[in-house]
Design an enzyme around this catalytic site. Structure first.
Site, PDB file in Angstrom:
ATOM      1  N   CYS A 136       0.839  -1.194   0.000  1.00 36.25           N
ATOM      2  CA  CYS A 136       0.000   0.000   0.000  1.00 36.25           C
ATOM      3  C   CYS A 136       0.877   1.248   0.000  1.00 36.25           C
ATOM      4  O   CYS A 136       1.375   1.662   1.058  1.00 36.25           O
ATOM      5  CB  CYS A 136      -0.932   0.003   1.216  1.00 36.25           C
ATOM      6  SG  CYS A 136      -2.006   1.452   1.305  1.00 36.25           S
ATOM      7  N   CYS A 139      -0.423   4.108   2.089  1.00 32.49           N
ATOM      8  CA  CYS A 139      -0.178   3.954   3.526  1.00 32.49           C
ATOM      9  C   CYS A 139       1.271   4.277   3.896  1.00 32.49           C
ATOM     10  O   CYS A 139       1.534   4.892   4.933  1.00 32.49           O
ATOM     11  CB  CYS A 139      -0.491   2.523   3.972  1.00 32.49           C
ATOM     12  SG  CYS A 139      -2.114   1.898   3.494  1.00 32.49           S
ATOM     13  N   ASP A 140       2.214   3.836   3.079  1.00 32.08           N
ATOM     14  CA  ASP A 140       3.612   3.796   3.510  1.00 32.08           C
ATOM     15  C   ASP A 140       4.559   4.714   2.739  1.00 32.08           C
ATOM     16  O   ASP A 140       5.753   4.737   3.032  1.00 32.08           O
ATOM     17  CB  ASP A 140       4.136   2.356   3.398  1.00 32.08           C
ATOM     18  CG  ASP A 140       3.392   1.398   4.320  1.00 32.08           C
ATOM     19  OD1 ASP A 140       2.826   1.871   5.315  1.00 32.08           O
ATOM     20  OD2 ASP A 140       3.386   0.186   4.045  1.00 32.08           O
TER      21      ASP A 140
END
Length: 335
Positions: A136, A139-140
């Site tokens: 993701c 997300c990261d």
């Protein structure tokens, strides 16, 4: 366990635990079949910095423990085991969920089994997951500021993630097995026009390498050329997600990819008393915050269903009338 449950929630993670919190606060005494791997994909995530209310960030497992504790505080009960079979009633009767030989009947069921990212299955992927290998970019990406990175995939999701990642990383390589991409032309053009994105075709990942953290990826040329080694800090696998909908296949409507179809904006599945939330439904956003929001909606939908659908005595369902009245009052007050 009660003879018949008001609300049975199958699955955990942000959707399942939020549904449990709302249902338990409505005094519906829900039971959550949370699975052995309770907490969903957040259990495999390190720092979570984009969930509201955590200004300093929080580790994924700790966050899920807090979600679980909050639901338990209001009376949620948990079965830390996997559901092995689900039988949904099409005519408004009781629904049944099995955990091994244990049979649990419920007036309503909230499906929150989530989805899992499709993996490449190459050496080093499992060992370096959350240590440079991620699923993701949204997300990261911030953890790879000014570092070389890579996206593996050829669809619109891969292009979107690469463009997002390019705002943080020094370099983003998009690896695809063919020179032609599955992505739409507009997304391919946007990627090509982004200065720090490089298209790496036709290659597949042969292995992820690193001692404790990712530091290189070996790429294999699909047309017989030489292997290519890329020194990178982050690799994002973007080849799709697999919804964990196999237990309800043939009982609720599914998309071609296996996501449960709901009657938007509600979480109703079309089967009376059955609702779905989280990544099991969402094939677009797949964020913890959106999953939690849909879990809230599912619990409210279940609460309203219990309020508006009187039990049929011939179906052997006899809920605590005080609890149903409390749920109706809470719904009417907008709580």
């Amino acid at each position: 366990m009660s003879e018949t449950e008001n609300v049975v929630i199958v699955g955990s993670g942000p959707a399942g635990y939020t549904a449990a919190l709302y249902a338990s606060r409505a005094d519906l005494n829900p039971v959550v079949i949370e699975g052995f791997a309770w907490g969903g994909l957040l259990q495999q995530t390190t720092d979570v910095e984009n969930y509201p209310g955590y200004p300093d960030g929080i580790m994924g497992p700790e966050m899920m423990q807090q979600f679980r504790d909050q639901a338990e505080r209001f009376g949620t009960r948990f079965i830390t085991d996997d559901a092995t079979r689900i039988e949904l009633s099409k005519d408004g009767g009781l629904h049944t969920v099995w955990v091994g030989d244990q049979e649990i009947s419920g007036r309503t069921v909230i499906l929150a089994m989530g989805a899992e990212p499709k993996k490449l299955g190459v050496p080093g992927e499992e060992e370096l997951s959350a240590k440079g290998v991620s699923y993701c970019a949204t997300c990261d990406a911030a953890f790879f500021r000014d570092k070389p990175t890579m996206i593996i995939g050829g669809g619109d999701t891969a292009m979107e993630e690469a463009i997002f990642l390019s705002k943080f990383a020094s370099k983003v390589g998009i690896v695809h097995r063919r020179d032609e991409f599955r992505a739409s032309k507009i997304m391919i053009d946007r990627a090509r026009e982004t200065e720090n994105i490089e298209l790496l075709t036709p290659y597949v990942v042969k292995s992820f390498d690193g001692n404790g953290k990712l530091d290189k990826v070996v790429l294999e040329h699909t047309e017989g050329g030489e292997d290519r080694v890329e020194d990178i800090d982050g690799a994002f696998v973007a080849i799709g997600h697999q919804p964990l909908s196999h237990l309800v296949e043939g009982q609720v409507k599914l998309t071609e990819d296996g996501n449960v179809v709901t009657e938007e904006p509600s979480t109703r599945t079309g089967v009376p008393g059955v609702f779905a939330a989280g990544d099991l439904v969402d094939h677009t956003y797949r964020q913890a915050v959106t999953a939690a929001g849909s879990g809230c909606r599912a619990a409210l939908d279940a609460e309203w269903y219990l309020r508006d659908t009187p039990p049929d005595p011939e179906r052997n369902w006899s809920p605590d009338p005080d609890k149903v009245e409390a749920a109706a009052e809470a719904a009417a007050a907008g709580e």
